[in-house]
Write an enzyme that holds these catalytic residues in place. Structure first.
Site, mmCIF file in Angstrom:
data_model
loop_
_atom_site.group_PDB
_atom_site.id
_atom_site.type_symbol
_atom_site.label_atom_id
_atom_site.label_comp_id
_atom_site.label_asym_id
_atom_site.label_seq_id
_atom_site.Cartn_x
_atom_site.Cartn_y
_atom_site.Cartn_z
ATOM 1 C CB CYS B 100 -0.929 -0.086 1.221
ATOM 2 S SG CYS B 100 -2.395 0.967 1.190
ATOM 3 C CB THR B 101 0.584 4.615 1.503
ATOM 4 O OG1 THR B 101 0.217 4.181 2.810
ATOM 5 C CG2 THR B 101 -0.666 4.985 0.735
#
Lengths: 210, 210
Positions: B100-101
């Site tokens: 993800c981030t």
């Protein structure tokens, strides 16, 4: 919507965190991690500690109860204080759920007698010993009780439950929000589909650990 | 095999716990949860606290580095002490991974310049701003760097990595052990497959939170 997730020593982390990641995104969700003893609880392999913020007594009547699994359920299945808490919580819950061997706690509390239920594929005999009828579906609903199979199934269970609670659009939003668009690298994530040699490998490894 | 998973304030729990549940089952795996400040770190919604057992300095040279995502990555992407630690860890790592981030931290550390990479579908622009070339595959490998898309994709990434490290049979064993035989209740877990109305719902909700 008060959601209580049980923590304990020797828990399988993903059993708890899969449903948490989904259910915490419901409208007005308030997830509380609870345990007999608040504080840190380590996973089976001791490599991770999850924190229980409150004791069982602080959350006597959750709307949703989530019982994760792990080796630690063996000891808890004989813990009358915990089993009493589960019985009381179940009386007023909207949904009572378990992931993996968490269903053995429902069984030990006497809540699965005569009902269809599921658990991790390696311990279906233990589930039957509590009077449940083990079935091989991934998610099994009987009234307001939902049990699901091993570890990762808690994500599917929680998304299914999210749709019942908040409607299919909201549940789809959660699924997109957590980008749950699975691409498992192999077939064989279930007893049904796995090659016999892989089943044997996992059984042998589990025997070593127990 | 030393596996370091970064924790921080405002983390998305499943980003860390998905890979943990898989990679901790590798032969001779030793997973350590690390953070700038050891101790409890709460998720974005404050409902869960995960415990970092050791400071970054205790695990300077992990074999596998896992960088999870969450809103907290915004602050960390400007934290030169953390970015230095990532750069040094990457120099000697066997695999450097993000979920993800988490890939924004690799980007901020200057490790994705000119490379294909991925992240949560809502922040691909931020990834491009670090000189990476965002692509829409779920798992993106460039040399020893593996990035993957949002939250739940860390499970797929870790199983793919497990097969590279321990061979496909062992990885299949892990997949069966955690019963990862996904039955998502809806199609639409990715930007590609989701209806436009659901994409809009998730974007509006994310805008409210940020």
């Amino acid at each position: 919507m008060e959601i209580a997730i049980l923590l304990f020593d020797k828990i399988t982390a993903l059993d708890a965190i899969g449903p948490y990641e989904v259910l915490s995104r419901l409208p007005d969700a308030k997830v509380t991690f609870i345990a007999k003893e608040p504080g840190l609880h380590r996973t089976e392999n001791r490599m991770l500690a999850l924190h229980a913020d409150q004791p069982l007594s602080d959350v006597a009547h959750p709307d949703i109860l989530v019982l994760p699994g792990g080796f630690g359920t063996r000891a808890l299945a004989e813990d009358e204080q915990l089993l009493d808490w589960i019985r009381v919580a179940h009386e007023s819950s909207i949904w009572t759920t378990s992931v993996c061997t968490g269903s053995l706690l429902l069984g030990a509390a006497g809540l699965l007698n005569g009902l269809e239920a599921t658990t991790h594929w390696m311990v279906t005999d233990a589930l039957a010993a509590y009077g449940a009828k083990p079935v091989s579906r991934r998610i099994v609903q009987q009234g307001k009780i939902i049990t699901c199979s091993g570890v990762a199934s808690g994500i599917d269970m929680a998304l299914t439950l999210a749709a019942k609670i908040a409607g299919p659009e909201w549940a789809q939003g959660i699924q997109l929000g957590i980008e749950y668009d699975p691409e498992p690298p192999f077939v064989g994530g279930s007893l049904r589909s796995a090659p016999a040699s892989i089943v044997e490998l996992v059984r042998a490894h589990a025997a070593e650990l127990s």
